[in-house]
Structures are given as C-alpha cells and as structure tokens.
Scaffold this motif. Structure first.
Motif, PDB file in Angstrom:
ATOM      1  N   HIS A 123       0.827  -1.205   0.000  1.00 54.85           N
ATOM      2  CA  HIS A 123       0.000   0.000   0.000  1.00 54.85           C
ATOM      3  C   HIS A 123       0.863   1.258   0.000  1.00 54.85           C
ATOM      4  CE1 HIS A 123      -3.425   2.542   0.707  1.00 54.85           C
ATOM      5  NE2 HIS A 123      -2.961   2.950   1.875  1.00 54.85           N
ATOM      6  N   HIS A 124       1.950   1.231   0.756  1.00 57.60           N
ATOM      7  CA  HIS A 124       2.814   2.409   0.876  1.00 57.60           C
ATOM      8  C   HIS A 124       3.783   2.557  -0.292  1.00 57.60           C
ATOM      9  CE1 HIS A 124       1.999   4.285   4.824  1.00 57.60           C
ATOM     10  NE2 HIS A 124       1.440   3.105   5.079  1.00 57.60           N
ATOM     11  N   ALA A 133      -5.183   5.337  -6.223  1.00 54.96           N
ATOM     12  CA  ALA A 133      -4.094   4.754  -5.432  1.00 54.96           C
ATOM     13  C   ALA A 133      -4.592   4.147  -4.128  1.00 54.96           C
ATOM     14  CB  ALA A 133      -3.040   5.816  -5.129  1.00 54.96           C
ATOM     15  N   ALA A 134      -5.765   4.560  -3.674  1.00 53.01           N
ATOM     16  CA  ALA A 134      -6.331   3.999  -2.439  1.00 53.01           C
ATOM     17  C   ALA A 134      -6.548   2.501  -2.552  1.00 53.01           C
ATOM     18  CB  ALA A 134      -7.660   4.692  -2.122  1.00 53.01           C
ATOM     19  N   HIS A 135      -6.682   1.992  -3.769  1.00 49.84           N
ATOM     20  CA  HIS A 135      -6.970   0.575  -3.980  1.00 49.84           C
ATOM     21  C   HIS A 135      -5.714  -0.289  -3.980  1.00 49.84           C
ATOM     22  CE1 HIS A 135     -10.448   2.757  -5.609  1.00 49.84           C
ATOM     23  NE2 HIS A 135     -11.142   1.721  -5.211  1.00 49.84           N
ATOM     24  N   HIS A 202       1.606   8.802   4.469  1.00 55.17           N
ATOM     25  CA  HIS A 202       2.257   8.175   3.317  1.00 55.17           C
ATOM     26  C   HIS A 202       3.589   8.819   2.962  1.00 55.17           C
ATOM     27  CE1 HIS A 202      -0.497   5.127   1.541  1.00 55.17           C
ATOM     28  NE2 HIS A 202      -1.383   5.731   2.310  1.00 55.17           N
ATOM     29  N   ASP A 203       4.073   9.708   3.807  1.00 57.76           N
ATOM     30  CA  ASP A 203       5.404  10.273   3.596  1.00 57.76           C
ATOM     31  C   ASP A 203       6.424   9.138   3.480  1.00 57.76           C
ATOM     32  OD1 ASP A 203       7.215  12.714   3.688  1.00 57.76           O
ATOM     33  OD2 ASP A 203       8.055  11.505   5.308  1.00 57.76           O
ATOM     34  N   ILE A 204       7.493   9.375   2.752  1.00 54.70           N
ATOM     35  CA  ILE A 204       8.467   8.314   2.507  1.00 54.70           C
ATOM     36  C   ILE A 204       9.113   7.794   3.793  1.00 54.70           C
ATOM     37  CG2 ILE A 204      10.471   9.816   2.171  1.00 54.70           C
ATOM     38  CD1 ILE A 204      11.119   7.889  -0.281  1.00 54.70           C
ATOM     39  N   PHE A 235       6.181  10.578  -1.579  1.00 56.11           N
ATOM     40  CA  PHE A 235       5.461   9.422  -1.063  1.00 56.11           C
ATOM     41  C   PHE A 235       6.239   8.165  -1.441  1.00 56.11           C
ATOM     42  CE2 PHE A 235       1.808  12.350  -2.160  1.00 56.11           C
ATOM     43  CZ  PHE A 235       1.542  12.716  -0.845  1.00 56.11           C
ATOM     44  N   GLY A 236       5.860   7.039  -0.831  1.00 52.39           N
ATOM     45  CA  GLY A 236       6.465   5.766  -1.213  1.00 52.39           C
ATOM     46  C   GLY A 236       7.262   5.146  -0.086  1.00 52.39           C
TER      47      GLY A 236
END
Length: 268
Positions: A123-124, A133-135, A202-204, A235-236
């Motif tokens: 997810h992240h 992207a929520a999916h 969702h910050d890296i 993000f990621g």
C-alpha cells in the motif's frame, strides 16, 4: 459466466461513479496541483482496482464471515443481549470508538512488525496519491485491516449485512483520504480525518504518524498526530520493491531466499 459478467458490470459502474465523484474534487481542490489524472503508475493502480472488485472483495467478505462464525463460538448469548439492550446510538458510538482504537494500534503495529510490514508496504509503495491509489493493497493486508475494523461489530453480534454497509462506508472514506484533495477543516481536523492528514502518513519516512482511521482522535491521544501546512515532498517507501502487480502480490508471500532465487533465475 453470469456471475463474472455481473462482477464486471459492478466494477465498471463503481469505476465510473468514483471517477465522477473524485476527479472533479481533485481538480477543484488539488493537494498537488501539478499531478495529472493519468499520472505515473496509473495503470498499476487500475490493476489493483480491478483486482479488488473482480477477485479479492469476495475473498475478504468470506474471510470476515468465517471470522464472525468462529467468534460466535466464544461469545455468550447474555453478553450480546446486554449489548443489544443498549440504545442504538450508544451501540454506534461504541463500535466507532472501539473500531478506531483497534485499527489505530493494528495499523501502528503494521509499521513496526516486519511480517506485517511486508504486506502493508504494498500500500505504501504508491509514489502518487489519488482516489485510484487507495486501492493499492495486498489482499492479505486487507483481510487483516477489515477484520480489525469490524471486530467490535462482530463481537456485538451485528449481522453480515450491517457489516457490509460498514465496510462500504469505510471503503469510500479510505478513497477520500487518499485522494489528491486538500480541504481545510479548521478546528474540526482534530475530530474528522482528512486527506491532508493521511497524505503525511504516506510520507516516505516509514513512521510518519497519523495511523488513525476515520477520526484522528487516537493520534492526538497517543502523540502521533501531525499536520504540517504543506504536502509531503515524496510518497512511497525506501526499500527495493517490484514495480508490477504480480511481483507486488507474490513477493510478500514468499520467503526472502526463494524470492531472491527467482530474481537471480530471471536475470540470467
């Protein structure tokens, strides 16, 4: 054949409905103004959307049903009768507060325990956030999350139909807080979740905070609330991770040694 057709129609209708709701919001109230609708990895997140609607949602509901049946063997009739004797509004408050408490700690543990993180980092791994992207979720991660969220309702004896409504509501909410939207709520931001809060989750950085679900109250209470005035730069995740749907589905399931052996074989 008919069931497959019905699933495809439902998936198509859901995609159109969500597009019509969230894309205009993302255009009018964008969190990242430069982000396009067809941004990088849009096709990958579409695979996750189709996977959820065509493959995994049924599995999640079956798992939830079995979980509820298993719990029935341990919950006394007297306990549930005492719960049901309470006013409906009080039951609703209890379910929401207990659910938010459980998912807060369950989510926080996902970021700490490596076995849970190996599924949750799917997810992240999203480097762009929007309604699609929520999916991006591994189905086993979804079962864990949905089970925790609905545990209070299952303990209190809510029927599966009622749980389906709760699952649908939280599903829409999850899409909203991932959307590329930034709307100022003023002082209400301490009571009601918003995309600006979840974007920072969702910050890296893996432990950026904001683990709560519908309300950020648990983050406020336990000291993990954060709400800077700007959006995160990235993000990621920092880890190496497959960039395709099959790889992201398979890698969390396989032991590290087997995955590395497959990668070596593929590279030859």
């Amino acid at each position: 054949m008919q069931e497959a057709l019905q699933l495809m129609i439902a998936a198509g209708a859901s995609f159109i409905f969500l597009s019509l709701v969230f894309i205009p919001m993302e255009k009018v109230f964008p969190a990242k103004k430069e982000q396009k609708i067809m941004r990088k990895n849009w096709a990958l997140d579409l695979c996750y959307f189709l996977g959820q609607y065509l493959l995994w949602n049924g599995l999640v509901l079956i798992a939830l049903d079995y979980f509820g049946t298993w719990l029935d063997g341990y919950i006394t009739v007297g306990f549930r009768q005492s719960i049901k004797s309470q006013p409906l509004w009080l039951q609703a408050i209890e379910v929401i507060l207990l659910s938010d408490f459980l998912i807060y700690w369950g989510h926080r543990i996902q970021h700490k325990v490596e076995f849970l993180w190996r599924f949750h980092k799917v997810h992240h791994s999203a480097e762009h956030l929007d309604w699609l992207a929520a999916h991006r979720e591994h189905p086993l991660d979804t079962i864990y999350t949905v089970g925790l969220i609905n545990l209070p309702a299952l303990l209190m004896g809510f029927h599966l139909e009622a749980l389906a409504i709760l699952v649908a509501f939280r599903g829409i909410w999850a899409i909203y807080i991932h959307s590329n939207v930034r709307l100022s709520l003023g002082p209400l931001k301490y009571l009601i979740g918003a995309p600006e809060l979840h974007h920072w989750h969702h910050d890296i950085e893996r432990d950026a905070g904001n683990y709560a679900n519908i309300s950020p109250l648990m983050d406020v209470i336990f000291g993990t609330y954060t709400c800077p005035s700007k959006e995160p730069e990235r993000f990621g995740i920092k880890e190496d991770f497959p960039k395709n749907y099959v790889g992201q589905m398979v890698k969390p399931i396989l032991p590290k040694q087997i995955w590395e052996k497959l990668i070596r074989k593929k590279s030859k």
